[in-house]
Scaffold this active site. Structure first.
Site, mmCIF file in Angstrom:
data_model
loop_
_atom_site.group_PDB
_atom_site.id
_atom_site.type_symbol
_atom_site.label_atom_id
_atom_site.label_comp_id
_atom_site.label_asym_id
_atom_site.label_seq_id
_atom_site.Cartn_x
_atom_site.Cartn_y
_atom_site.Cartn_z
ATOM 1 N N CYS A 1 -6.836 -3.448 7.617
ATOM 2 C CA CYS A 1 -6.822 -4.760 8.260
ATOM 3 C C CYS A 1 -7.918 -5.608 7.641
ATOM 4 C CB CYS A 1 -7.078 -4.586 9.754
ATOM 5 S SG CYS A 1 -5.883 -3.514 10.517
ATOM 6 N N ARG B 1 -4.817 -7.572 3.000
ATOM 7 C CA ARG B 1 -5.171 -6.233 3.529
ATOM 8 C C ARG B 1 -4.211 -5.803 4.634
ATOM 9 N NH1 ARG B 1 -10.381 -4.482 2.321
ATOM 10 N NH2 ARG B 1 -10.287 -3.051 4.072
ATOM 11 N N GLU C 1 5.105 4.553 -13.494
ATOM 12 C CA GLU C 1 4.512 3.301 -12.988
ATOM 13 C C GLU C 1 5.515 2.158 -13.077
ATOM 14 O OE1 GLU C 1 2.299 2.330 -11.220
ATOM 15 O OE2 GLU C 1 1.928 0.217 -11.699
ATOM 16 N N LYS D 1 6.620 -0.044 -9.820
ATOM 17 C CA LYS D 1 6.527 -1.506 -9.767
ATOM 18 C C LYS D 1 7.852 -2.117 -9.333
ATOM 19 C CE LYS D 1 2.474 -2.442 -10.102
ATOM 20 N NZ LYS D 1 2.287 -1.170 -9.425
ATOM 21 N N ASN E 1 -10.752 -2.083 12.496
ATOM 22 C CA ASN E 1 -9.986 -1.618 11.348
ATOM 23 C C ASN E 1 -10.141 -0.105 11.321
ATOM 24 O OD1 ASN E 1 -8.644 -1.309 8.934
ATOM 25 N ND2 ASN E 1 -10.434 -1.808 7.667
ATOM 26 N N GLY E 2 -9.015 0.614 11.262
ATOM 27 C CA GLY E 2 -9.090 2.080 11.190
ATOM 28 C C GLY E 2 -8.271 2.701 12.300
ATOM 29 N N LYS F 1 -2.367 -3.539 1.012
ATOM 30 C CA LYS F 1 -3.158 -3.389 -0.206
ATOM 31 C C LYS F 1 -4.032 -2.145 -0.146
ATOM 32 C CE LYS F 1 -4.725 -4.436 -4.210
ATOM 33 N NZ LYS F 1 -3.826 -4.207 -5.374
ATOM 34 N N GLU G 1 8.429 -1.369 -5.573
ATOM 35 C CA GLU G 1 7.593 -2.044 -4.563
ATOM 36 C C GLU G 1 7.680 -3.562 -4.660
ATOM 37 O OE1 GLU G 1 3.490 -0.931 -4.803
ATOM 38 O OE2 GLU G 1 3.450 -0.971 -6.965
ATOM 39 N N TRP H 1 -2.536 -4.693 9.961
ATOM 40 C CA TRP H 1 -1.401 -3.923 9.434
ATOM 41 C C TRP H 1 -1.228 -2.795 10.428
ATOM 42 C CZ3 TRP H 1 -0.447 0.927 6.740
ATOM 43 C CH2 TRP H 1 0.801 0.977 6.122
ATOM 44 N N HIS I 1 17.838 18.273 -18.505
ATOM 45 C CA HIS I 1 17.770 19.323 -17.468
ATOM 46 C C HIS I 1 18.292 18.831 -16.127
ATOM 47 C CE1 HIS I 1 15.619 21.877 -20.243
ATOM 48 N NE2 HIS I 1 14.836 20.857 -20.530
HETATM 49 C C1 AGP Z 1 0.070 0.220 -6.279
HETATM 50 O O1 AGP Z 1 1.011 -0.734 -6.835
HETATM 51 C C2 AGP Z 1 0.426 0.598 -4.905
HETATM 52 N N1 AGP Z 1 0.283 -0.512 -4.016
HETATM 53 C C3 AGP Z 1 -0.242 1.861 -4.413
HETATM 54 O O2 AGP Z 1 0.430 2.926 -5.026
HETATM 55 C C4 AGP Z 1 -1.769 2.017 -4.696
HETATM 56 O O3 AGP Z 1 -1.989 2.194 -6.050
HETATM 57 C C5 AGP Z 1 -2.249 3.261 -3.946
HETATM 58 O O4 AGP Z 1 -2.033 3.032 -2.554
HETATM 59 C C6 AGP Z 1 -3.741 3.568 -4.187
HETATM 60 O O5 AGP Z 1 -4.519 2.487 -3.749
HETATM 61 P P1 AGP Z 1 -6.081 2.467 -4.189
HETATM 62 O O6 AGP Z 1 -6.114 2.378 -5.670
HETATM 63 O O7 AGP Z 1 -6.669 1.261 -3.513
HETATM 64 O O8 AGP Z 1 -6.692 3.758 -3.691
#
Ligand code: AGP
Length: 619
Positions: free
Chosen positions: A2, A30, A488, A492, A105-106, A614, A495, A78, A511
């Site tokens: 958050c 966040r 990766e 991308k 937050n938490g 994030k 997400e 969040w 395989h």
């Molecule tokens: C990245 O595009 C994603 N949003 C997610 O996989 C992110 O990399 C992962 O949650 C780790 O986050 P951090 O690097 O802040 O620890």
């Protein structure tokens, strides 16, 4: 995950609300399923909170103006406990007369037991959140003492879990009290005003002087004072630091969205991460690590722990660092490592990789590694965050603030930082690659320009993306360091564009996965440099032939001048010739641009994709 902002200042003219709303806007990435503000004004708490994005709160305040105040807290959420509703939005009020407001937050892990006791005592709850429990606990302690700091101290002693709390009370204008355990909180130091935030973006528009709070600390801010104590009630100190990026850096810089801006920030992110890590002779210098050279020389195993994109950076690092140092490297998803019984000892170097420095899975894995006696280094992009504080040493990436939820520039900076660490170890330990470390660093310094060259040639990739806007599934193939790049690229696309996408090791195709290939199936192939060893390049070219023969639509990422791919590629995306181990720093860029453009073509929010935050600060 958050966003938290606190403010105290002399400003009775509504300054507090302005500061809070500006800070929340910068922190919205966040977490953004609800937001709220509480002000202390004329002996009362003024509160407004709304589900949905920050604009909903802004509109509510415009419709129902809030009173002038110099004392305020604000929150973007969040959801973890309780859905994203107006009632569950923060701040939450506490006490029978609801004269205390609190944000969090938490996760308070023992909130059920605490809530039961409070309900038995007649407390009436209006939300499903764990946070409201804390609000009532602090209010109850305040009623007994009349001291907000002491009330927070007594309340946190009853809480278990991870939390950052901020509280204000109607009877205590000019005071905001914050507490943190396993969750971020930094102080912004002003003149006649002071700030609190989940990270420095909350107050960067007002001050660049900051103080990071340590674990289990409570801070009390007034317009002219900042006082820190430990959860033991004893005086304590935060660590002051100067924030080296300004408000503008966190803005979009003329790009349509943060995602595009940050993709174009990548040459700078890599260059800045390289800055200051070699001496005049090109030798690596990492005094910032503050770990004895002997301890590093004794390392006989390296384990990378991370999540998501950061874990793919660790997978890439494995290939390079094993080659340079001959130290066996493992890569573990933090949330798996945390519950394993790994073979770890004092000679194991556990390297966590995290942009936010707050990912709870990674934080808990770092603590697990420390408990097992490992040496721990954090590779992190966020000063003042928790994971570096829990590690023996930190190697900061200098990608600047990464606002878009999907990671791009931080990813390239993470690869860069792992390479710097690997080359430093090779240099320190002598052997074959020590003298070559400087040569590799020289190649690294040429990478930003190569990334820029790729960024300047993305028109066709954007065209392909727009043409493929209705695609339902895309596959990505790569070998060696190209394999994590394929993973990766798939992430991308998932997400950002919400399209099913899967990355494969090209050698794995036969395989099983090759059964997925049907006429018209788009497949990206990351082709190794023709200068790669072990015939890697030829093997991948034959993989392209195999899928093309089955009707795949092949989109090939290949080096300039590589003519072997031409007969089998429907599309060729050229990247500059790059030493094989450094290739991920350029080959991932077209995949980022493709995913971003396709998401744009679908009209999606590329900065704040659905269901994502994030920083995932819950396990
Ligand atoms: C990245 O595009 C994603 N949003 C997610 O996989 C992110 O990399 C992962 O949650 C780790 O986050 P951090 O690097 O802040 O620890």
């Amino acid at each position: 995950m958050c966003g938290i902002v606190g403010y105290v200042g002399a400003g009775g003219d509504g300054t507090a609300l302005d500061v809070i709303m500006e800070g929340l806007a910068r922190l919205e990435y966040r977490g953004y399923d609800s937001a709220g503000v509480a002000l202390v004004s004329n002996g009362e708490i003024a509160l407004q909170k709304k589900a949905g994005k920050l604009v909903n709160l802004r509109e509510a305040i415009a419709a129902n103006p809030m009173p002038p105040s110099g004392t305020a807290i604000g929150h973007t959420r969040w959801a973890t406990h309780g859905g994203p509703t107006d009632h569950n939005a923060h701040p939450h009020l506490g006490g029978p007369d609801l004269r205390l407001a609190l944000i969090h937050n938490g996760i308070i892990e023992n909130f059920h037991a605490l809530k039961s006791r409070l309900v038995d005592d007649g407390v009436v709850f209006t939300s499903e959140t764990d946070t409201e429990v804390a609000a009532h606990l602090v209010a109850r302690e305040y009623a007994a003492s009349g001291d907000l700091t002491g009330a927070m101290l007594a309340a946190v002693a009853q809480l278990e879990g991870a939390f950052t709390l901020l509280a204000v009370h109607a009877d205590a204008p000019g005071v905001v009290v914050g507490a943190r355990r396993n969750s971020p909180l930094v102080v912004g130091l002003g003149t006649g005003e002071n700030f609190l935030g989940s990270d420095v973006a909350a107050f960067i528009g007002h001050t660049r002087e900051a103080m990071e709070l340590g674990q289990d600390q409570i801070v009390t801010i007034t317009p002219d004072s900042v006082t820190v104590i430990g959860f033991d009630g004893e005086p304590a100190e935060g660590r002051r630091f100067h924030v080296d990026w300004d408000a503008a850096a966190a803005e979009k810089g003329g790009y349509p969205n943060y995602m595009t801006k940050e993709i174009h920030d990548q040459p700078r992110a890599v260059a800045d991460t390289l800055l200051g890590r070699t001496d005049a002779f090109g030798a690596l210098v990492l005094d910032e690590l503050r770990i004895s050279e002997d301890a590093l020389r004794a390392v006989d195993k390296i384990v990378f722990i991370a999540c998501g994109t950061a874990a793919y950076a660790g997978m890439i690092a494995k290939y390079a660092i094993e080659h340079w140092t001959r130290i066996p490297c493992e890569v573990e998803l933090a949330h798996e490592f945390r519950y394993r019984d790994p073979v770890i000892d004092a000679k194991t170097l556990v390297v966590s990789i995290s942009q936010s420095g707050e990912t709870m899975d990674t934080l808990m894995a770092v603590k697990h590694a420390s408990d097992l006696g490992a040496l721990t280094i954090s590779i992190c992009n966020t000063h003042g965050s928790t994971i570096p504080r829990e590690s023996d040493a930190v190697l900061y990436t200098h990608a600047g603030p990464e606002i878009a939820v999907a990671s791009t520039k931080a990813f390239l900076a993470q690869i860069t930082a792992t390479y710097i660490l690997g080359l430093y170890l090779a240099q320190l330990r002598g052997g074959t690659y020590a003298d070559e470390a400087q040569a590799v660093m020289k190649d690294m310094h040429e990478v930003p320009a190569k990334i820029q060259a790729v960024l300047d040639s993305m028109d066709r990739v954007r065209e392909i993306a727009r043409f493929m806007a209705d695609t339902r599934a895309v596959l990505f193939l790569g070998r060696h360091v190209g394999y994590p790049v394929a993973l990766e690229g798939a992430l991308k696309l998932k997400e950002l564009a919400y399209i099913h996408a899967e990355g494969f090791a090209a050698g794995e195709l036969k395989h099983g996965p090759i059964a997925l290939i049907e006429p018209g199936q788009p497949v990206f192939v990351i082709v190794p440099s023709p200068s790669s060893e072990h015939g890697l390049h030829a093997k991948v070219v034959s993989n392209i032939q195999e899928i093309r023969a089955r009707g795949a639509r092949t989109i090939v990422i290949a080096e300039e001048g590589d003519e072997d791919v031409v007969p089998f590629a429907d599309e060729i995306v050229r990247v500059p010739a790059t030493p094989p181990l450094l290739a991920p720093l350029v080959t991932v860029v077209p995949l980022q641009v493709f995913a971003c453009e396709l998401a744009n073509a679908k009209g999606l929010d590329v900065d704040q994709p659905r269901n994502l935050a994030k920083s995932v600060t819950v396990e």
